[in-house]
Enzyme design. Sequence first.
Site, mmCIF file in Angstrom:
data_model
loop_
_atom_site.group_PDB
_atom_site.id
_atom_site.type_symbol
_atom_site.label_atom_id
_atom_site.label_comp_id
_atom_site.label_asym_id
_atom_site.label_seq_id
_atom_site.Cartn_x
_atom_site.Cartn_y
_atom_site.Cartn_z
ATOM 1 N N TRP A 183 50.291 35.629 23.372
ATOM 2 C CA TRP A 183 50.496 34.046 24.001
ATOM 3 C C TRP A 183 49.151 33.331 24.072
ATOM 4 O O TRP A 183 49.131 32.051 24.192
ATOM 5 C CB TRP A 183 51.325 34.118 25.080
ATOM 6 N N ARG A 184 48.028 34.069 23.782
ATOM 7 C CA ARG A 184 46.681 33.445 24.029
ATOM 8 C C ARG A 184 46.308 32.861 22.725
ATOM 9 O O ARG A 184 45.084 32.122 22.596
ATOM 10 C CB ARG A 184 45.555 34.491 24.318
ATOM 11 N N GLU B 201 54.959 33.204 29.929
ATOM 12 C CA GLU B 201 54.716 33.128 31.634
ATOM 13 C C GLU B 201 55.917 33.648 32.515
ATOM 14 O O GLU B 201 55.911 33.995 33.331
ATOM 15 C CB GLU B 201 54.195 31.655 32.028
ATOM 16 N N THR C 91 56.073 41.063 36.281
ATOM 17 C CA THR C 91 56.154 42.127 35.264
ATOM 18 C C THR C 91 54.808 42.266 34.694
ATOM 19 O O THR C 91 53.747 41.451 34.558
ATOM 20 C CB THR C 91 56.955 41.557 33.964
ATOM 21 N N LEU D 164 63.916 44.310 32.421
ATOM 22 C CA LEU D 164 62.541 43.370 32.998
ATOM 23 C C LEU D 164 63.089 43.158 34.451
ATOM 24 O O LEU D 164 62.276 43.104 35.635
ATOM 25 C CB LEU D 164 62.569 42.152 32.341
ATOM 26 N N TYR E 65 65.027 40.942 38.146
ATOM 27 C CA TYR E 65 64.711 39.631 38.540
ATOM 28 C C TYR E 65 65.445 38.831 37.433
ATOM 29 O O TYR E 65 64.863 37.741 36.781
ATOM 30 C CB TYR E 65 63.159 39.157 38.574
ATOM 31 N N TYR F 63 52.103 27.586 39.993
ATOM 32 C CA TYR F 63 51.217 28.479 39.168
ATOM 33 C C TYR F 63 51.701 28.444 37.670
ATOM 34 O O TYR F 63 50.870 28.108 36.746
ATOM 35 C CB TYR F 63 51.250 30.095 39.451
ATOM 36 N N ASP G 197 46.886 33.089 40.668
ATOM 37 C CA ASP G 197 48.147 33.868 40.744
ATOM 38 C C ASP G 197 47.626 35.163 41.512
ATOM 39 O O ASP G 197 46.221 34.982 42.133
ATOM 40 C CB ASP G 197 48.318 34.675 39.315
ATOM 41 N N CYS H 259 37.842 42.899 38.716
ATOM 42 C CA CYS H 259 38.125 42.864 40.207
ATOM 43 C C CYS H 259 39.449 43.417 40.638
ATOM 44 O O CYS H 259 40.425 42.675 40.958
ATOM 45 C CB CYS H 259 38.074 41.492 40.744
ATOM 46 N N CYS I 285 32.659 47.002 39.964
ATOM 47 C CA CYS I 285 31.741 45.855 40.511
ATOM 48 C C CYS I 285 30.409 45.839 39.388
ATOM 49 O O CYS I 285 29.633 44.948 39.365
ATOM 50 C CB CYS I 285 31.276 46.209 41.862
#
Length: 350
Positions: A20-21, A33, A39, A76, A78, A116, A134, A188, A195
């Site tokens: 999707w990028r 999205e 998920t 999936l 929901y 979002y 997010d 992160c 780090c």
Amino acid sequence: MDVSEKLILWYLEQKRDLPWRKTKDPYKIWLSEIILQQTRVEQGLDYYHKFVNTYPTIGLLAAADEEEILKNWQGLGYYSRARNLHTTAKYIHSKLKGKFPNRYEEIIKLKGVGPYTAAAIASFAFMEAKAVVDGNVYRFLSRLFDIETPINSADGIKIFQAIANDLLDKKKPDLFNQSIMEIGALICTPKNPKCLLCPIQSKCLAFEKGTITKRPVKIKKLKQTIRKIDYVVVENEDEIVMRKREAKDIWQGLYDFASIEGKDSANPESLHDLIKSTFPKTEVDSISSGPVKEYTHLLSHRKIEARFWKAEVSGVLEEKGAYKVVAKKEIKKYAVPRLIHRYLEETGLV
Ligand code: SF4
């Protein structure tokens, strides 16, 4: 170099290769999205490919049967996401002539789309300067600026959105948004953040003060409620009675079985009464003396304790209202919650 430049440079070198990028098609970005809400990326990938291949255009998704969409969504969880997907596809196809809205203010009006998701679609597909926040972004920003305000408080939501808006590279909102989410997902991380590999380490206040494990701060969630369900699976040799869940409740639109809820005292007699009151013409040969399967199933704020009892009928099964007689060899065509799928699988029905 400022924070956003460093983030984008890091992203261009380290990003994961995700389908999707590689597209600017708002339909595919929207699909990804919605699938990725709640998920993990690894799990979402298969569903993304399945939906893009089965419904290559928003018109085909709009024209699809809701039961088929729910079936493709199965696993999936929901499920309201899948129903909203269908409602929105039909709305865009019929009311907007198939053209996906191209401004944040319009995108956010779509069913199932919150701030979002609207910011993600507006920035990835249309380069609109809207910052995404997010879970990954909350965590990253709370550490970078060592913020004590709970991320799930009303104040926190405003503060974190304002900081993200401030950092946003207005000329490259797509890359900036991807990069800030990606660093939260890969570097992160909630536990053991990397780090030493972080391009922003020299600017990170939580790193400097040793407060990383205390960030982000969250208000404790509501206590989980327990819901007890006794299912009675009515079947003859070749068929089974399934029920479509029509009420505005968990699993709306999916299939399960006749049930008694909230009682600890279900037994063969009470289940026999349930069958006789629901299907007066059905003659039951036998009901299992105890549950044949018992499962605990976790939903977001609920724990379901389910017991399955088996009722055997040698004659014809009755179809009535939400109850449908289904040939056993056809069961796999029906969309069922994961809990029911587990029962069907463990009893050899699928
Ligand atoms: Fe997160 Fe560590 Fe980077 Fe700070 S230095 S932003 S805690 S990964």
